[in-house]
Scaffold this motif. Structure first.
Motif, PDB file in Angstrom:
ATOM      1  N   ARG A 113       0.832  -1.212   0.000  1.00 23.52           N
ATOM      2  CA  ARG A 113       0.000   0.000   0.000  1.00 23.52           C
ATOM      3  C   ARG A 113       0.860   1.252   0.000  1.00 23.52           C
ATOM      4  NH1 ARG A 113      -2.769   2.937   4.155  1.00 23.52           N
ATOM      5  NH2 ARG A 113      -2.036   1.407   5.702  1.00 23.52           N
ATOM      6  N   ASN A 114       0.425   2.229  -0.798  1.00 28.74           N
ATOM      7  CA  ASN A 114       1.069   3.537  -0.853  1.00 28.74           C
ATOM      8  C   ASN A 114       0.474   4.409   0.249  1.00 28.74           C
ATOM      9  OD1 ASN A 114       1.621   6.305  -1.561  1.00 28.74           O
ATOM     10  ND2 ASN A 114       2.167   5.607  -3.626  1.00 28.74           N
ATOM     11  N   LEU A 115       1.308   4.836   1.215  1.00 24.07           N
ATOM     12  CA  LEU A 115       0.815   5.612   2.353  1.00 24.07           C
ATOM     13  C   LEU A 115       0.408   7.031   1.969  1.00 24.07           C
ATOM     14  CD1 LEU A 115       3.453   4.509   5.022  1.00 24.07           C
ATOM     15  CD2 LEU A 115       1.071   3.771   4.871  1.00 24.07           C
ATOM     16  N   VAL A 116       0.880   7.521   0.818  1.00 21.53           N
ATOM     17  CA  VAL A 116       0.569   8.884   0.393  1.00 21.53           C
ATOM     18  C   VAL A 116      -0.833   8.983  -0.188  1.00 21.53           C
ATOM     19  CG1 VAL A 116       1.235  10.783  -1.139  1.00 21.53           C
ATOM     20  CG2 VAL A 116       2.997   9.408   0.010  1.00 21.53           C
ATOM     21  N   ASN A 117      -1.176   8.045  -1.089  1.00 19.55           N
ATOM     22  CA  ASN A 117      -2.465   8.143  -1.768  1.00 19.55           C
ATOM     23  C   ASN A 117      -3.368   6.931  -1.551  1.00 19.55           C
ATOM     24  OD1 ASN A 117      -1.291   6.163  -3.373  1.00 19.55           O
ATOM     25  ND2 ASN A 117      -0.767   7.594  -5.020  1.00 19.55           N
ATOM     26  N   ASP A 118      -2.936   6.002  -0.700  1.00 18.43           N
ATOM     27  CA  ASP A 118      -3.724   4.819  -0.342  1.00 18.43           C
ATOM     28  C   ASP A 118      -3.943   3.860  -1.513  1.00 18.43           C
ATOM     29  OD1 ASP A 118      -4.682   3.661   2.018  1.00 18.43           O
ATOM     30  OD2 ASP A 118      -6.766   3.978   1.409  1.00 18.43           O
ATOM     31  N   ASN A 119      -3.178   4.038  -2.596  1.00 16.13           N
ATOM     32  CA  ASN A 119      -3.237   3.084  -3.699  1.00 16.13           C
ATOM     33  C   ASN A 119      -2.519   1.801  -3.288  1.00 16.13           C
ATOM     34  OD1 ASN A 119      -3.851   2.197  -6.306  1.00 16.13           O
ATOM     35  ND2 ASN A 119      -1.872   2.862  -7.097  1.00 16.13           N
ATOM     36  N   PHE A 120      -2.897   0.662  -3.871  1.00 15.11           N
ATOM     37  CA  PHE A 120      -2.219  -0.572  -3.497  1.00 15.11           C
ATOM     38  C   PHE A 120      -1.966  -1.455  -4.707  1.00 15.11           C
ATOM     39  CE2 PHE A 120      -6.761  -1.150  -2.636  1.00 15.11           C
ATOM     40  CZ  PHE A 120      -7.057  -2.290  -3.375  1.00 15.11           C
ATOM     41  N   ASP A 121      -1.010  -2.335  -4.549  1.00 18.49           N
ATOM     42  CA  ASP A 121      -0.599  -3.270  -5.591  1.00 18.49           C
ATOM     43  C   ASP A 121      -0.365  -4.623  -4.931  1.00 18.49           C
ATOM     44  OD1 ASP A 121       0.155  -4.296  -8.016  1.00 18.49           O
ATOM     45  OD2 ASP A 121       2.108  -3.280  -8.104  1.00 18.49           O
ATOM     46  N   TYR A 122      -0.243  -5.667  -5.755  1.00 21.18           N
ATOM     47  CA  TYR A 122      -0.020  -7.016  -5.245  1.00 21.18           C
ATOM     48  C   TYR A 122       1.176  -7.652  -5.937  1.00 21.18           C
ATOM     49  CZ  TYR A 122      -4.878  -6.823  -3.489  1.00 21.18           C
ATOM     50  OH  TYR A 122      -6.038  -6.475  -2.848  1.00 21.18           O
ATOM     51  N   PHE A 123       1.791  -8.601  -5.270  1.00 18.78           N
ATOM     52  CA  PHE A 123       2.661  -9.567  -5.945  1.00 18.78           C
ATOM     53  C   PHE A 123       2.535 -10.894  -5.218  1.00 18.78           C
ATOM     54  CE2 PHE A 123       5.539  -7.739  -2.766  1.00 18.78           C
ATOM     55  CZ  PHE A 123       6.282  -8.827  -2.323  1.00 18.78           C
ATOM     56  N   TYR A 124       3.036 -11.956  -5.842  1.00 21.04           N
ATOM     57  CA  TYR A 124       2.828 -13.305  -5.336  1.00 21.04           C
ATOM     58  C   TYR A 124       4.171 -13.995  -5.110  1.00 21.04           C
ATOM     59  CZ  TYR A 124      -1.896 -12.475  -7.023  1.00 21.04           C
ATOM     60  OH  TYR A 124      -3.138 -11.939  -7.235  1.00 21.04           O
ATOM     61  N   ILE A 125       4.230 -14.786  -4.053  1.00 18.29           N
ATOM     62  CA  ILE A 125       5.405 -15.600  -3.752  1.00 18.29           C
ATOM     63  C   ILE A 125       4.953 -17.057  -3.734  1.00 18.29           C
ATOM     64  CG2 ILE A 125       7.242 -16.096  -2.103  1.00 18.29           C
ATOM     65  CD1 ILE A 125       7.060 -13.247  -1.123  1.00 18.29           C
ATOM     66  N   LYS A 126       5.616 -17.878  -4.558  1.00 18.04           N
ATOM     67  CA  LYS A 126       5.153 -19.250  -4.748  1.00 18.04           C
ATOM     68  C   LYS A 126       6.318 -20.228  -4.672  1.00 18.04           C
ATOM     69  CE  LYS A 126       1.508 -17.568  -7.815  1.00 18.04           C
ATOM     70  NZ  LYS A 126       0.852 -17.677  -9.125  1.00 18.04           N
ATOM     71  N   ASN A 127       5.969 -21.462  -4.430  1.00 23.42           N
ATOM     72  CA  ASN A 127       6.918 -22.553  -4.537  1.00 23.42           C
ATOM     73  C   ASN A 127       7.189 -22.770  -6.023  1.00 23.42           C
ATOM     74  OD1 ASN A 127       8.561 -24.579  -3.629  1.00 23.42           O
ATOM     75  ND2 ASN A 127       6.916 -26.011  -3.166  1.00 23.42           N
ATOM     76  N   ALA A 128       8.415 -22.625  -6.445  1.00 28.74           N
ATOM     77  CA  ALA A 128       8.731 -22.637  -7.878  1.00 28.74           C
ATOM     78  C   ALA A 128       8.396 -23.982  -8.512  1.00 28.74           C
ATOM     79  CB  ALA A 128      10.196 -22.307  -8.094  1.00 28.74           C
ATOM     80  N   ASP A 129       7.775 -23.926  -9.676  1.00 30.30           N
ATOM     81  CA  ASP A 129       7.404 -25.104 -10.463  1.00 30.30           C
ATOM     82  C   ASP A 129       7.893 -24.853 -11.879  1.00 30.30           C
ATOM     83  OD1 ASP A 129       6.219 -27.280 -11.676  1.00 30.30           O
ATOM     84  OD2 ASP A 129       4.195 -26.448 -11.622  1.00 30.30           O
ATOM     85  N   ALA A 130       8.726 -25.746 -12.400  1.00 31.96           N
ATOM     86  CA  ALA A 130       9.298 -25.552 -13.735  1.00 31.96           C
ATOM     87  C   ALA A 130       8.207 -25.406 -14.796  1.00 31.96           C
ATOM     88  CB  ALA A 130      10.227 -26.716 -14.078  1.00 31.96           C
ATOM     89  N   SER A 131       7.131 -26.173 -14.676  1.00 29.30           N
ATOM     90  CA  SER A 131       6.037 -26.071 -15.649  1.00 29.30           C
ATOM     91  C   SER A 131       5.505 -24.645 -15.703  1.00 29.30           C
ATOM     92  CB  SER A 131       4.894 -27.021 -15.277  1.00 29.30           C
ATOM     93  OG  SER A 131       5.316 -28.357 -15.261  1.00 29.30           O
ATOM     94  N   ARG A 132       5.289 -24.069 -14.537  1.00 29.21           N
ATOM     95  CA  ARG A 132       4.749 -22.711 -14.476  1.00 29.21           C
ATOM     96  C   ARG A 132       5.731 -21.698 -15.062  1.00 29.21           C
ATOM     97  NH1 ARG A 132       0.462 -20.620 -11.608  1.00 29.21           N
ATOM     98  NH2 ARG A 132       0.485 -18.335 -11.484  1.00 29.21           N
ATOM     99  N   ILE A 133       7.015 -21.886 -14.802  1.00 27.52           N
ATOM    100  CA  ILE A 133       8.009 -20.955 -15.338  1.00 27.52           C
ATOM    101  C   ILE A 133       8.050 -21.034 -16.857  1.00 27.52           C
ATOM    102  CG2 ILE A 133      10.490 -20.458 -15.419  1.00 27.52           C
ATOM    103  CD1 ILE A 133      10.551 -21.334 -12.446  1.00 27.52           C
ATOM    104  N   TYR A 134       7.998 -22.226 -17.411  1.00 26.43           N
ATOM    105  CA  TYR A 134       7.922 -22.340 -18.865  1.00 26.43           C
ATOM    106  C   TYR A 134       6.656 -21.657 -19.388  1.00 26.43           C
ATOM    107  CZ  TYR A 134      11.834 -25.628 -19.078  1.00 26.43           C
ATOM    108  OH  TYR A 134      13.083 -26.207 -19.009  1.00 26.43           O
ATOM    109  N   GLY A 135       5.550 -21.809 -18.664  1.00 24.35           N
ATOM    110  CA  GLY A 135       4.315 -21.146 -19.072  1.00 24.35           C
ATOM    111  C   GLY A 135       4.440 -19.636 -19.059  1.00 24.35           C
ATOM    112  N   LEU A 136       5.072 -19.094 -18.024  1.00 22.47           N
ATOM    113  CA  LEU A 136       5.281 -17.650 -17.933  1.00 22.47           C
ATOM    114  C   LEU A 136       6.164 -17.148 -19.075  1.00 22.47           C
ATOM    115  CD1 LEU A 136       5.890 -17.449 -14.085  1.00 22.47           C
ATOM    116  CD2 LEU A 136       4.006 -16.314 -15.283  1.00 22.47           C
ATOM    117  N   GLU A 137       7.230 -17.882 -19.369  1.00 23.49           N
ATOM    118  CA  GLU A 137       8.137 -17.460 -20.439  1.00 23.49           C
ATOM    119  C   GLU A 137       7.461 -17.523 -21.803  1.00 23.49           C
ATOM    120  OE1 GLU A 137      11.361 -16.252 -21.153  1.00 23.49           O
ATOM    121  OE2 GLU A 137      11.076 -15.574 -19.102  1.00 23.49           O
TER     122      GLU A 137
END
Length: 340
Positions: A113-137
């Motif tokens: 969260r941005n304390l100045v304007n209260d805007n917010f964003d997300y990111f994700y932390i996951k257990n790495a899976d080679a299949s998913r990485i190939y999919g992302l690429e």
């Protein structure tokens, strides 16, 4: 209708894929790993604005560790968004950490969260899976969308992909009088074609979002995949074709009503031409990715055999017979596209 009844196996990142990730600046040394986030000592169910259970849990960390964990998460956000420049994080705070315990990789979702304007964003932390990485690429290289993610050992960091979840869009906006049904259905046809060409499976309405862009006299749509776990894993051809999922029936019915077979064929040819163009532009990168993918074991042998025979029948060829891995099958599928 394709039905996936079992969670797929998670495949670790092999040496060749790791070399690829290092070469293209995807691999980073991070201050915290996925396993560290599992040390929470309490959690509560997370409800949406309508008081419906989201099936996510908000987790809390011991007082002795929470400051270090939150600082590490801010550092990861700076690496993901600003190449590690911490000067952009002074006005940011980690608002919440959520866990999805039913997902294949049991992801953590971090809200910044941005304390100045209260805007917010997300990111994700996951257990790495080679299949998913190939999919992302493959999504980054072959689709009109750019994908930002990082790896660190067996940890995967992904940016949030903004848009209206497909199931929510079908429920709330399919009857919108300002909706352009032809443009919407055209985008679904193109999305269906992209998924099939690069063999991304399980694209039912909960696994993609609809990105809406108003123009001065029209509305444009982009359908974006948000789940890449089922990249070339299942043996059934229909798994890789969103048109066969019951959850996508509202847009399939709409397409039958407003698109002709000639138009559908036109959009399919257009999308394959765009993919072929991206293959030519990124031929060095895609070749290096495929070198790693073709040597990785990403699915049971029975799935590989089933899919290669299904694609032989679909394309009326025997070229897939020589494929021994899912990477081989993806490469042969891309060669079919590049040859036309």
């Amino acid at each position: 209708m394709p039905i996936i009844t079992r969670k797929k196996q998670i495949y670790s990142i092999g040496n060749q894929l790791r070399d690829y990730l290092v070469q293209y600046n995807r691999e980073h040394r991070l201050p915290i790993q996925y396993a560290d986030l599992l040390r929470y000592d309490n959690s509560i169910a997370l409800f949406d604005k309508r008081e419906r259970d989201t099936l996510w849990e908000t987790v809390f960390y011991p007082a002795s560790e929470v400051d270090d964990i939150l600082l590490a998460l801010k550092t990861i956000y700076a690496i993901l968004k600003a190449d590690g420049d911490m000067s952009v994080t002074g006005h940011l705070t980690i608002d919440r950490v959520d866990l999805c315990s039913y997902g294949n990789t049991m992801p953590f979702r971090v809200r910044v969260r941005n304390l100045v304007n209260d805007n917010f964003d997300y990111f994700y932390i996951k257990n790495a899976d080679a299949s998913r990485i190939y999919g992302l690429e493959l999504e980054h290289i072959l689709s009109p969308n750019r994908i930002s993610y990082l790896t660190s050992g067996q940890t995967l960091i992904e940016e949030h992909i903004a848009g209206i979840p497909g199931d929510m869009f079908f429920e709330q906006q399919m009857q919108d009088p300002d909706r352009n049904p032809v443009r919407l259905c055209k985008e679904f046809v193109k999305f269906n074609e992209r998924c099939f060409v690069r063999l991304l499976g399980d694209m039912h309405s909960s696994n993609f979002v609809v990105d809406i862009t108003p123009d001065f006299d029209e509305v444009y749509y982009r359908i974006r995949a948000i789940d890449f776990d089922q990249q070339s894993y299942e043996g059934r051809k229909s798994v890789y074709m969103p048109q066969y999922y019951r959850q996508n029936q509202p847009i399939i019915d709409l397409g039958r009503a407003c698109l002709t077979p000639e138009s559908v064929h036109q959009y399919q040819v257009e999308e394959r031409s765009l993919v072929a163009g991206r293959l030519r532009v990124e031929q060095i990168r895609i070749h290096e990715l495929m070198v790693a993918m073709r040597q990785d074991s990403l699915a049971p042998v029975s799935n590989v055999e089933q899919l290669r025979e299904a694609l032989n029948r679909h394309y009326r060829t025997r070229k897939f017979t020589k494929c021994r891995t899912m990477g081989d099958i993806v490469w042969q599928s891309l060669e079919v596209v590049a040859a036309h």
